[in-house]
Design a protein around this motif. Structure first.
Motif, mmCIF file in Angstrom:
data_model
loop_
_atom_site.group_PDB
_atom_site.id
_atom_site.type_symbol
_atom_site.label_atom_id
_atom_site.label_comp_id
_atom_site.label_asym_id
_atom_site.label_seq_id
_atom_site.Cartn_x
_atom_site.Cartn_y
_atom_site.Cartn_z
ATOM 1 N N SER A 188 0.834 -1.193 0.000
ATOM 2 C CA SER A 188 0.000 0.000 0.000
ATOM 3 C C SER A 188 0.868 1.243 0.000
ATOM 4 N N CYS A 189 0.338 2.310 -0.602
ATOM 5 C CA CYS A 189 1.093 3.554 -0.694
ATOM 6 C C CYS A 189 0.955 4.296 0.623
ATOM 7 N N THR A 190 2.045 4.408 1.386
ATOM 8 C CA THR A 190 2.046 5.131 2.643
ATOM 9 C C THR A 190 3.167 6.145 2.624
ATOM 10 N N SER A 191 3.002 7.177 3.364
ATOM 11 C CA SER A 191 4.026 8.218 3.397
ATOM 12 C C SER A 191 4.999 7.931 4.509
ATOM 13 N N LEU A 192 6.225 8.273 4.289
ATOM 14 C CA LEU A 192 7.277 8.030 5.279
ATOM 15 C C LEU A 192 7.258 9.169 6.274
ATOM 16 N N THR A 193 6.451 9.013 7.280
ATOM 17 C CA THR A 193 6.347 10.025 8.318
ATOM 18 C C THR A 193 6.644 9.374 9.637
ATOM 19 N N GLY A 194 6.515 10.122 10.720
ATOM 20 C CA GLY A 194 6.699 9.556 12.058
ATOM 21 C C GLY A 194 8.120 9.701 12.518
ATOM 22 N N GLU A 251 5.505 4.995 10.003
ATOM 23 C CA GLU A 251 4.334 5.607 10.622
ATOM 24 C C GLU A 251 4.640 6.260 11.956
ATOM 25 N N GLY A 252 5.728 5.891 12.602
ATOM 26 C CA GLY A 252 6.086 6.509 13.861
ATOM 27 C C GLY A 252 5.353 5.898 15.041
ATOM 28 N N VAL A 253 5.469 6.565 16.188
ATOM 29 C CA VAL A 253 4.903 6.083 17.449
ATOM 30 C C VAL A 253 3.517 6.685 17.635
ATOM 31 N N GLN A 293 12.651 8.374 22.784
ATOM 32 C CA GLN A 293 12.705 8.647 24.215
ATOM 33 C C GLN A 293 11.633 9.641 24.646
ATOM 34 N N LYS A 294 11.295 10.558 23.744
ATOM 35 C CA LYS A 294 10.264 11.539 24.069
ATOM 36 C C LYS A 294 8.872 10.928 24.023
ATOM 37 N N ARG A 295 8.612 10.072 23.020
ATOM 38 C CA ARG A 295 7.284 9.492 22.864
ATOM 39 C C ARG A 295 7.058 8.273 23.756
ATOM 40 N N LEU A 296 8.129 7.590 24.143
ATOM 41 C CA LEU A 296 8.017 6.403 24.987
ATOM 42 C C LEU A 296 8.883 6.550 26.228
ATOM 43 N N PRO A 297 8.569 7.522 27.104
ATOM 44 C CA PRO A 297 9.412 7.706 28.299
ATOM 45 C C PRO A 297 9.302 6.544 29.281
ATOM 46 N N GLN A 298 8.210 5.768 29.199
ATOM 47 C CA GLN A 298 8.042 4.653 30.136
ATOM 48 C C GLN A 298 9.124 3.599 29.960
#
Length: 545
Positions: free
Chosen positions: A14-20, A362-364, A408-413
């Motif tokens: 599928s066509c997805t954009s490289l973001t995240g 897609e990122g976190v 580290q910012k998105r998953l500090p746990q």
């Protein structure tokens, strides 16, 4: 992956954009997409010849090559010992005849065995369980329903059929399950005709024969399948299963001698792959184990049950568990998907190490944050895998450092977890997963002496004293000790736990981590207050006198 009765199967992307994980101004690079075409299915007779030719000679060659590769990978001290694999019993049949119920009955594992639901096509991949009967230990392989004629819109039929045939190819004995209430069908006859061509012994079980009066009459209808005596059984209640088990173990090799084991792995780790749907968990499992263990497709929700596969790496036995994708609770539908999510979370709790898989394109998302909290609350070791790293363009050191800070910012746990940038498609750094899991498990099982713990605690209190309340009450810490492992648990004894704020507790946890590392493992701090002494009423009155 080789698929039966399937020609010209093209990869659907599928066509997805490289973001995240990319920088904010990174250009969007679309992924190619190609149509998928299914060739018409051949006649059942042609399918028999094709399936038989694919699983007679190549199966032996594959076993020999796998054994050679396994022996070459292990140390010489381990190779000198004989490793004996357990015999396997494959449970096969058409869809919705009760194969998973029968398989759970064979393993006596009803809560964590094969997923059972009143819906056809629930089981897709092979699921394994351990059984014991008459002095024999064996592995039970539950398979998906076999359908030879592909139907339009049923994308997974060829892959399910392939998984079932792989289970038959590695089995020492096959249990064919049919439905006694429905009676004999054309598909039952086709499957029986195929099994008669194989060299593996076959036992015929007529399921759903709960009635002791009508069970024999229901089973008599299946004599014409040509597989010998049909045994009337009830997978739900266990009726007649003893006779079936006696028949199944007849062709199995004799039990091992006293002092002889089935394997000689020096250590064992259970590793669960967790993540959102369609992030590449099944592809990673196939790459790590070097087998086509799980069905892989571009459709989200392909994996339904917890699929495990064992592989040996430098004397360590790794059992990787592929789980169904976990979506937000609000989007989880009642029924089969709810059971899938429960199985995934239960597999995570029972594992030694959790591999949190994230899609690099897609990122976190918020769901990864929830899964990270689940891993911490469950007290499991963790390694973060950023999959599909091969799809990220313009990779350099700056992008790598930026993505590390982003995680580290998105998953500090789970900032303490090691992160690996891998690609299940190309195999990029997938071999590093074994060492990362081994190191995380070692920290998870680590124990530190009380003397070292108190030196670190004293140093932390010297740098920052406990806070005091507005009334002047000061928190005092006496000593600490590690009271448990998996995860490492530290008990801190003080005058009153309520005097220590959350900020100071996080400071001490960070201080312990800086001194002892514990990379890849959570740590728990238990605050224990000094019990207050109670004065007996008689003593108080005597003092007043």
């Amino acid at each position: 992956m080789a698929a039966f009765n399937l020609r010209g199967l093209l990869v659907l992307a599928s066509c997805t954009s490289l973001t995240g994980l990319l920088p904010p101004k990174a250009p969007l690079v679309p992924r190619c997409s190609m149509p998928m075409a299914l060739a018409p299915s051949p006649e059942p007779a042609e399918a028999f010849d094709e399936l038989a030719s694919l699983f007679e000679e190549p199966a032996a060659e594959a076993d020999a090559s796998a054994a050679h590769a396994e022996a070459a990978e292990e140390p010489a001290s381990t190779r000198r010992k004989s490793r004996r694999k357990k015999a396997m019993i494959a449970v096969v049949g058409r869809p919705n005849v009760g194969k998973s119920t029968i398989a759970n009955r064979l393993t006596q594992n009803f809560h964590e065995g094969g997923l059972v639901f009143n819906e056809a096509g629930v089981t897709r991949d092979r699921t394994y369980g351990e059984g014991f009967w008459g002095g024999h230990e064996f592995t039970v392989v539950d398979t998906g329903g076999i359908v030879f004629d592909d139907k339009e819109g049923e994308v997974f039929l060829p892959q399910i059929r392939q998984q079932a045939m792989l289970g038959i190819a590695e089995a020492s004995s096959v249990l064919l399950v049919v439905d006694g209430q429905t009676g004999k069908t054309v598909l039952d006859e086709q499957i029986s005709a195929f099994l008669r061509r194989q060299k593996v012994p076959v036992v015929l079980a007529v399921n759903k024969c709960e009635s002791t009066v009508d069970g024999a009459m229901q089973a008599a209808d299946f004599w014409s399948l040509g597989l010998g005596n049909p045994f009337p059984v009830s997978g739900l209640h266990g009726t007649g299963m003893g006779d079936v088990m006696d028949e199944l173990i007849k062709p199995l090799p004799p039990p091992p001698e006293e002092g002889e084991g089935y394997d000689d792995a020096t250590d064992e780790l259970r590793v669960a792959l967790l993540g959102r749907p369609n992030v590449g968990k099944s592809s990673l499992l196939n790459k790590l184990t070097g087998t086509e263990r799980s069905i892989v497709s571009d459709e989200a929700g392909t994996t339904r049950d917890a699929i495990d596969q064992t592989v040996y790496n430098h004397g360590t036995k790794f059992t990787f568990v592929d789980t169904a994708g976990v979506r937000r609770a609000a989007k989880v539908r009642k029924g089969i998907e709810e059971l899938m999510v429960r199985r995934s979370l239960k597999a995570g709790k029972r594992s030694d190490v959790c591999l949190l898989v994230i899609d690099a394109t897609e990122g976190v998302s918020e769901q990864e944050s929830r899964l990270a909290r689940f891993i911490v609350e469950s007290g499991r070791a963790c390694v973060v895998l950023i999959n599909k790293w091969d799809l990220v363009p313009n990779k350099d050191d700056a992008l790598y450092r930026t993505s590390k800070k982003y995680l580290q910012k998105r998953l500090p746990q789970i900032a303490w977890a090691k992160s690996l940038y891998v690609s299940a498609k190309t195999g990029l750094r997938t071999s590093d997963v074994f060492d990362a899991c081994r190191e995380a498990a070692a920290q998870h099982r680590r124990r530190v002496s009380t003397a070292v713990m108190n030196e670190i605690l004293e140093d932390g209190v010297r740098w920052q004293k406990p806070p005091a309340t507005s009334t002047g009450r000061q928190g005092n810490i006496y000593y600490c000790a590690q009271v448990a492992k998996q995860p490492p648990t530290i008990a801190i004894f003080c005058n009153d736990p309520e005097l220590f704020t959350g900020t100071y507790r996080r400071y001490l946890e960070s201080h312990f981590r800086k001194a002892l590392s514990f990379e890849g493992s959570p740590i728990r701090l238990l605050w224990r207050g000094r019990p207050r002494r109670e004065v007996a009423p008689g003593a108080k009155s005597a003092k007043l006198d």
